[in-house]
Scaffold this motif. Sequence first.
Motif, PDB file in Angstrom:
ATOM      1  N   ASP A  57      26.665   8.762  19.682  1.00 11.29           N
ATOM      2  CA  ASP A  57      26.950   7.743  20.699  1.00 11.29           C
ATOM      3  C   ASP A  57      28.393   7.249  20.578  1.00 11.29           C
ATOM      4  O   ASP A  57      28.646   6.105  20.241  1.00 11.29           O
ATOM      5  CB  ASP A  57      25.937   6.606  20.637  1.00 11.29           C
ATOM      6  CG  ASP A  57      25.865   5.937  19.278  1.00 11.29           C
ATOM      7  OD1 ASP A  57      26.482   6.461  18.327  1.00 11.29           O
ATOM      8  OD2 ASP A  57      25.200   4.891  19.165  1.00 11.29           O
ATOM      9  N   LEU A  58      29.305   8.145  20.879  1.00 16.59           N
ATOM     10  CA  LEU A  58      30.726   7.825  20.908  1.00 16.59           C
ATOM     11  C   LEU A  58      31.324   8.329  22.217  1.00 16.59           C
ATOM     12  O   LEU A  58      30.838   9.307  22.805  1.00 16.59           O
ATOM     13  CB  LEU A  58      31.434   8.429  19.698  1.00 16.59           C
ATOM     14  CG  LEU A  58      30.973   7.842  18.346  1.00 16.59           C
ATOM     15  CD1 LEU A  58      31.516   8.655  17.194  1.00 16.59           C
ATOM     16  CD2 LEU A  58      31.359   6.375  18.208  1.00 16.59           C
ATOM     17  N   VAL A  59      32.368   7.689  22.681  1.00 14.08           N
ATOM     18  CA  VAL A  59      32.925   7.935  24.016  1.00 14.08           C
ATOM     19  C   VAL A  59      33.483   9.350  24.177  1.00 14.08           C
ATOM     20  O   VAL A  59      33.267  10.008  25.192  1.00 14.08           O
ATOM     21  CB  VAL A  59      34.015   6.879  24.337  1.00 14.08           C
ATOM     22  CG1 VAL A  59      34.780   7.228  25.603  1.00 14.08           C
ATOM     23  CG2 VAL A  59      33.383   5.497  24.457  1.00 14.08           C
ATOM     24  N   THR A  60      34.215   9.819  23.166  1.00 16.56           N
ATOM     25  CA  THR A  60      34.877  11.122  23.280  1.00 16.56           C
ATOM     26  C   THR A  60      34.248  12.129  22.332  1.00 16.56           C
ATOM     27  O   THR A  60      34.081  11.865  21.139  1.00 16.56           O
ATOM     28  CB  THR A  60      36.382  10.990  22.972  1.00 16.56           C
ATOM     29  OG1 THR A  60      36.965  10.079  23.911  1.00 16.56           O
ATOM     30  CG2 THR A  60      37.091  12.329  23.083  1.00 16.56           C
ATOM     31  N   ALA A  82      21.393  11.232  31.733  1.00 17.46           N
ATOM     32  CA  ALA A  82      20.547  10.953  32.905  1.00 17.46           C
ATOM     33  C   ALA A  82      20.978   9.685  33.642  1.00 17.46           C
ATOM     34  O   ALA A  82      21.007   9.654  34.878  1.00 17.46           O
ATOM     35  CB  ALA A  82      19.088  10.856  32.490  1.00 17.46           C
ATOM     36  N   ASN A  83      21.326   8.631  32.915  1.00 19.41           N
ATOM     37  CA  ASN A  83      21.717   7.376  33.563  1.00 19.41           C
ATOM     38  C   ASN A  83      23.058   7.511  34.282  1.00 19.41           C
ATOM     39  O   ASN A  83      23.234   6.981  35.384  1.00 19.41           O
ATOM     40  CB  ASN A  83      21.772   6.241  32.546  1.00 19.41           C
ATOM     41  CG  ASN A  83      20.400   5.921  31.975  1.00 19.41           C
ATOM     42  OD1 ASN A  83      19.393   6.005  32.670  1.00 19.41           O
ATOM     43  ND2 ASN A  83      20.361   5.582  30.701  1.00 19.41           N
ATOM     44  N   LEU A  84      24.004   8.209  33.668  1.00 20.80           N
ATOM     45  CA  LEU A  84      25.307   8.411  34.316  1.00 20.80           C
ATOM     46  C   LEU A  84      25.158   9.309  35.543  1.00 20.80           C
ATOM     47  O   LEU A  84      25.780   9.068  36.576  1.00 20.80           O
ATOM     48  CB  LEU A  84      26.319   8.999  33.329  1.00 20.80           C
ATOM     49  CG  LEU A  84      26.619   8.165  32.080  1.00 20.80           C
ATOM     50  CD1 LEU A  84      27.710   8.823  31.246  1.00 20.80           C
ATOM     51  CD2 LEU A  84      26.990   6.730  32.438  1.00 20.80           C
ATOM     52  N   PHE A  85      24.312  10.330  35.431  1.00 15.70           N
ATOM     53  CA  PHE A  85      24.092  11.230  36.571  1.00 15.70           C
ATOM     54  C   PHE A  85      23.448  10.472  37.731  1.00 15.70           C
ATOM     55  O   PHE A  85      23.876  10.594  38.884  1.00 15.70           O
ATOM     56  CB  PHE A  85      23.231  12.415  36.149  1.00 15.70           C
ATOM     57  CG  PHE A  85      22.975  13.397  37.256  1.00 15.70           C
ATOM     58  CD1 PHE A  85      24.012  14.120  37.831  1.00 15.70           C
ATOM     59  CD2 PHE A  85      21.688  13.584  37.739  1.00 15.70           C
ATOM     60  CE1 PHE A  85      23.772  15.021  38.858  1.00 15.70           C
ATOM     61  CE2 PHE A  85      21.438  14.479  38.765  1.00 15.70           C
ATOM     62  CZ  PHE A  85      22.482  15.207  39.329  1.00 15.70           C
ATOM     63  N   ALA A  86      22.436   9.646  37.426  1.00 17.47           N
ATOM     64  CA  ALA A  86      21.745   8.883  38.478  1.00 17.47           C
ATOM     65  C   ALA A  86      22.698   7.923  39.180  1.00 17.47           C
ATOM     66  O   ALA A  86      22.569   7.674  40.383  1.00 17.47           O
ATOM     67  CB  ALA A  86      20.568   8.121  37.881  1.00 17.47           C
ATOM     68  N   ALA A  87      23.674   7.400  38.437  1.00 19.79           N
ATOM     69  CA  ALA A  87      24.648   6.462  39.015  1.00 19.79           C
ATOM     70  C   ALA A  87      25.893   7.176  39.559  1.00 19.79           C
ATOM     71  O   ALA A  87      26.823   6.511  40.014  1.00 19.79           O
ATOM     72  CB  ALA A  87      25.067   5.443  37.955  1.00 19.79           C
ATOM     73  N   ASN A 144      26.229   0.548  28.010  1.00 18.59           N
ATOM     74  CA  ASN A 144      25.172   0.969  27.092  1.00 18.59           C
ATOM     75  C   ASN A 144      25.698   2.173  26.323  1.00 18.59           C
ATOM     76  O   ASN A 144      25.751   3.276  26.859  1.00 18.59           O
ATOM     77  CB  ASN A 144      23.902   1.316  27.859  1.00 18.59           C
ATOM     78  CG  ASN A 144      22.778   1.803  26.948  1.00 18.59           C
ATOM     79  OD1 ASN A 144      22.962   2.038  25.755  1.00 18.59           O
ATOM     80  ND2 ASN A 144      21.605   1.966  27.532  1.00 18.59           N
ATOM     81  N   ILE A 145      26.084   1.951  25.059  1.00 19.39           N
ATOM     82  CA  ILE A 145      26.692   3.025  24.275  1.00 19.39           C
ATOM     83  C   ILE A 145      25.765   4.236  24.136  1.00 19.39           C
ATOM     84  O   ILE A 145      26.222   5.360  23.947  1.00 19.39           O
ATOM     85  CB  ILE A 145      27.160   2.495  22.887  1.00 19.39           C
ATOM     86  CG1 ILE A 145      28.151   3.472  22.231  1.00 19.39           C
ATOM     87  CG2 ILE A 145      25.978   2.193  22.000  1.00 19.39           C
ATOM     88  CD1 ILE A 145      29.445   3.620  22.964  1.00 19.39           C
ATOM     89  N   GLY A 146      24.474   4.037  24.294  1.00 21.30           N
ATOM     90  CA  GLY A 146      23.522   5.148  24.269  1.00 21.30           C
ATOM     91  C   GLY A 146      23.779   6.167  25.368  1.00 21.30           C
ATOM     92  O   GLY A 146      23.387   7.334  25.246  1.00 21.30           O
ATOM     93  N   TYR A 177      34.710  10.181  18.703  1.00 25.38           N
ATOM     94  CA  TYR A 177      35.326   8.872  18.485  1.00 25.38           C
ATOM     95  C   TYR A 177      35.297   8.052  19.769  1.00 25.38           C
ATOM     96  O   TYR A 177      34.973   8.563  20.838  1.00 25.38           O
ATOM     97  CB  TYR A 177      36.768   9.014  17.980  1.00 25.38           C
ATOM     98  CG  TYR A 177      37.659   9.874  18.865  1.00 25.38           C
ATOM     99  CD1 TYR A 177      38.391   9.325  19.904  1.00 25.38           C
ATOM    100  CD2 TYR A 177      37.751  11.247  18.655  1.00 25.38           C
ATOM    101  CE1 TYR A 177      39.191  10.106  20.719  1.00 25.38           C
ATOM    102  CE2 TYR A 177      38.551  12.036  19.462  1.00 25.38           C
ATOM    103  CZ  TYR A 177      39.267  11.469  20.486  1.00 25.38           C
ATOM    104  OH  TYR A 177      40.051  12.252  21.301  1.00 25.38           O
ATOM    105  N   GLY A 178      35.685   6.784  19.639  1.00 26.63           N
ATOM    106  CA  GLY A 178      35.719   5.853  20.777  1.00 26.63           C
ATOM    107  C   GLY A 178      34.569   4.886  20.673  1.00 26.63           C
ATOM    108  O   GLY A 178      33.413   5.309  20.733  1.00 26.63           O
ATOM    109  N   THR A 179      34.834   3.595  20.479  1.00 27.54           N
ATOM    110  CA  THR A 179      33.879   2.533  20.157  1.00 27.54           C
ATOM    111  C   THR A 179      33.241   2.790  18.794  1.00 27.54           C
ATOM    112  O   THR A 179      32.150   2.314  18.527  1.00 27.54           O
ATOM    113  CB  THR A 179      32.777   2.329  21.230  1.00 27.54           C
ATOM    114  OG1 THR A 179      31.948   3.486  21.274  1.00 27.54           O
ATOM    115  CG2 THR A 179      33.353   2.037  22.593  1.00 27.54           C
ATOM    116  N   GLY A 180      33.936   3.531  17.959  1.00 25.32           N
ATOM    117  CA  GLY A 180      33.464   3.878  16.621  1.00 25.32           C
ATOM    118  C   GLY A 180      34.130   5.167  16.202  1.00 25.32           C
ATOM    119  O   GLY A 180      34.941   5.737  16.933  1.00 25.32           O
TER     120      GLY A 180
END
Length: 196
Positions: A57-60, A82-87, A144-146, A177-180
């Motif tokens: 669960d990191l951005v990059t 799934a959440n990013l695709f739906a949005a 949501n970092i998940g 990396y990214g948010t951790g």
Amino acid sequence: MRNLKQLAILGIITLSIFGCSPSPAPASCNTVGTDFQNLNTATLASNPLFDDYTTMDLVTHEYTFEVGTNKTICSIGYQGNANLFAANIPYTIEIFNNTTSTMVYTGSHVFDSAMIDYQSIAPTNLIAGESYTIRRIASNYLSNIGNTIGRICRFNNGSVPFPVNSGALTIYSSNFYGTGGPVPNFGIPHIDIVFQ
């Protein structure tokens, strides 16, 4: 005058038949049996503790690679969240030439979450022996970092098999990396690059 018209028509027909050759078909962009797919399969098979898992669960998510011969990337394959695709929220895909310190490709892509989704990109030329990094960046993760997790070939026992290669593709390292993080060489992000 009539003979002149007939001669002109005959000339036009002759030119249209013999003067124009068909354009060459564009090079194929076959998403089956890619060098990345073969590399991923071989790496997973090389150690029973490695697995194909959706995590981190990191951005990059990125890996650094070279090609053994000059290649042109025509498509990028990735399975989105799934959440990013739906949005309808895109990922940023970047390909950076580490040797010349230049960005050779950047684009925004929405990837299906049900399967590896292949998105065509402008032909992107890679030079043999130069170092490149491909990144999948989930900048907008809906707070949501998940939603930043992705599919990877995960190295579960601390053993890092780099470099790994198949065909023209050799991967030397990875990073998250990214948010951790950073979390180097934890596994290979499943970002498929398709060569013409």
